[in-house]
Write a protein that holds these residues in place. Structure first.
Motif, PDB file in Angstrom:
ATOM      1  N   SER A   1      32.917  56.130  11.472  1.00 25.45           N
ATOM      2  CA  SER A   1      32.560  55.919  12.986  1.00 25.45           C
ATOM      3  C   SER A   1      32.881  57.093  13.786  1.00 25.45           C
ATOM      4  N   VAL A   2      33.807  58.078  13.408  1.00 26.81           N
ATOM      5  CA  VAL A   2      34.215  58.992  14.301  1.00 26.81           C
ATOM      6  C   VAL A   2      34.010  60.540  13.611  1.00 26.81           C
ATOM      7  N   LYS A   3      33.650  60.582  12.395  1.00 21.49           N
ATOM      8  CA  LYS A   3      33.329  61.864  11.719  1.00 21.49           C
ATOM      9  C   LYS A   3      32.497  62.801  12.713  1.00 21.49           C
ATOM     10  N   GLY A   4      33.109  63.916  12.932  1.00 20.89           N
ATOM     11  CA  GLY A   4      32.531  64.955  13.809  1.00 20.89           C
ATOM     12  C   GLY A   4      32.479  64.771  15.185  1.00 20.89           C
ATOM     13  N   ARG A   5      33.602  63.608  15.545  1.00 24.93           N
ATOM     14  CA  ARG A   5      33.811  63.474  17.114  1.00 24.93           C
ATOM     15  C   ARG A   5      35.488  63.576  17.009  1.00 24.93           C
ATOM     16  N   PHE A   6      36.314  63.122  16.117  1.00 24.89           N
ATOM     17  CA  PHE A   6      37.712  63.432  15.961  1.00 24.89           C
ATOM     18  C   PHE A   6      37.967  64.217  15.099  1.00 24.89           C
ATOM     19  N   THR A   7      39.409  64.724  15.341  1.00 30.20           N
ATOM     20  CA  THR A   7      39.783  65.869  14.571  1.00 30.20           C
ATOM     21  C   THR A   7      41.414  65.616  14.489  1.00 30.20           C
ATOM     22  N   ILE A   8      42.146  65.211  13.278  1.00 32.00           N
ATOM     23  CA  ILE A   8      43.591  65.163  13.187  1.00 32.00           C
ATOM     24  C   ILE A   8      44.072  66.340  12.708  1.00 32.00           C
ATOM     25  N   SER A   9      44.992  66.540  13.083  1.00 30.53           N
ATOM     26  CA  SER A   9      45.789  67.818  12.629  1.00 30.53           C
ATOM     27  C   SER A   9      47.481  67.582  12.858  1.00 30.53           C
ATOM     28  N   GLN A  10      48.308  68.406  12.333  1.00 34.94           N
ATOM     29  CA  GLN A  10      49.633  68.258  12.300  1.00 34.94           C
ATOM     30  C   GLN A  10      50.290  69.673  12.303  1.00 34.94           C
ATOM     31  N   ASP A  11      51.661  69.549  13.170  1.00 38.77           N
ATOM     32  CA  ASP A  11      52.430  70.788  13.267  1.00 38.77           C
ATOM     33  C   ASP A  11      53.634  70.387  12.656  1.00 38.77           C
ATOM     34  N   ASN A  12      53.723  70.753  11.550  1.00 42.63           N
ATOM     35  CA  ASN A  12      54.982  70.499  10.970  1.00 42.63           C
ATOM     36  C   ASN A  12      56.417  71.092  11.655  1.00 42.63           C
ATOM     37  N   ALA A  13      56.259  72.196  12.038  1.00 38.74           N
ATOM     38  CA  ALA A  13      57.453  72.666  12.747  1.00 38.74           C
ATOM     39  C   ALA A  13      57.913  71.967  14.081  1.00 38.74           C
ATOM     40  N   LYS A  14      56.971  71.196  14.494  1.00 41.44           N
ATOM     41  CA  LYS A  14      57.163  70.403  15.682  1.00 41.44           C
ATOM     42  C   LYS A  14      57.234  68.828  15.231  1.00 41.44           C
ATOM     43  N   ASN A  15      56.960  68.256  14.079  1.00 37.75           N
ATOM     44  CA  ASN A  15      57.063  67.137  13.569  1.00 37.75           C
ATOM     45  C   ASN A  15      56.133  66.375  14.473  1.00 37.75           C
ATOM     46  N   MET A  16      55.024  66.711  14.541  1.00 32.68           N
ATOM     47  CA  MET A  16      53.854  66.226  15.333  1.00 32.68           C
ATOM     48  C   MET A  16      52.359  66.143  14.558  1.00 32.68           C
ATOM     49  N   VAL A  17      51.787  64.817  14.729  1.00 33.73           N
ATOM     50  CA  VAL A  17      50.510  64.693  14.330  1.00 33.73           C
ATOM     51  C   VAL A  17      49.723  64.265  15.682  1.00 33.73           C
ATOM     52  N   TYR A  18      48.521  65.238  15.690  1.00 38.92           N
ATOM     53  CA  TYR A  18      47.706  64.853  16.982  1.00 38.92           C
ATOM     54  C   TYR A  18      46.204  64.258  16.419  1.00 38.92           C
ATOM     55  N   LEU A  19      45.559  63.763  17.349  1.00 38.09           N
ATOM     56  CA  LEU A  19      44.335  63.402  17.157  1.00 38.09           C
ATOM     57  C   LEU A  19      43.214  63.780  18.387  1.00 38.09           C
ATOM     58  N   GLN A  20      42.618  64.739  18.066  1.00 35.91           N
ATOM     59  CA  GLN A  20      41.788  65.197  19.302  1.00 35.91           C
ATOM     60  C   GLN A  20      40.411  64.315  19.304  1.00 35.91           C
TER      61      GLN A  20
END
Length: 122
Positions: A61-80
């Motif tokens: 349902s979210v493919k092509g619209r949502f993108t998950i990513s991570q910044d290991n240096a900042k210990n963060m995970v994002y959902l665009q």
């Protein structure tokens, strides 16, 4: 112990964008994935996106619209989240997902964040 703190929710109109952030701490490396889940009123909690190592996973349902990513240096995970739809309205949770199944399965989540509300109006 793992701690997960979400931020970035809000209210947008359909077609708009939001970026959710998840601050992680603790032994997150011992888990299969960090995932984003959501739960709308009256509905079951569902997996939206997850990231484990270099692999990413998305609900259809979210493919092509949502993108998950991570910044290991900042210990963060994002959902665009782009091109948001009213049906994306839900409480969104960051979670540490255990082993033994799909990273989008809520029943194998070991730790949950407190959640952040996303509301999309038409």
């Amino acid at each position: 112990q793992v701690q997960l703190v979400e931020s970035g929710g809000g209210s947008v109109q359909a077609g708009g964008s939001l970026r959710l952030s998840c601050g992680t701490s603790g032994y997150t490396y011992s888990y299969n994935c960090i995932g984003w889940f959501r739960q709308a009123p009256g509905k079951e909690r569902e997996g939206v996106a997850a990231i484990g190592g270099v692999s990413t996973y998305y609900a259809d349902s979210v493919k092509g619209r949502f993108t998950i990513s991570q910044d290991n240096a900042k210990n963060m995970v994002y959902l665009q989240m782009n091109n948001l739809k009213p049906e994306d309205t839900a409480m969104y949770y960051c979670a540490a997902v255990g082993w033994g199944g799909s990273c989008l399965r809520p029943d194998i989540v070991h730790y949950w964040g407190q959640g952040t509300q996303v509301t999309v109006s038409s």
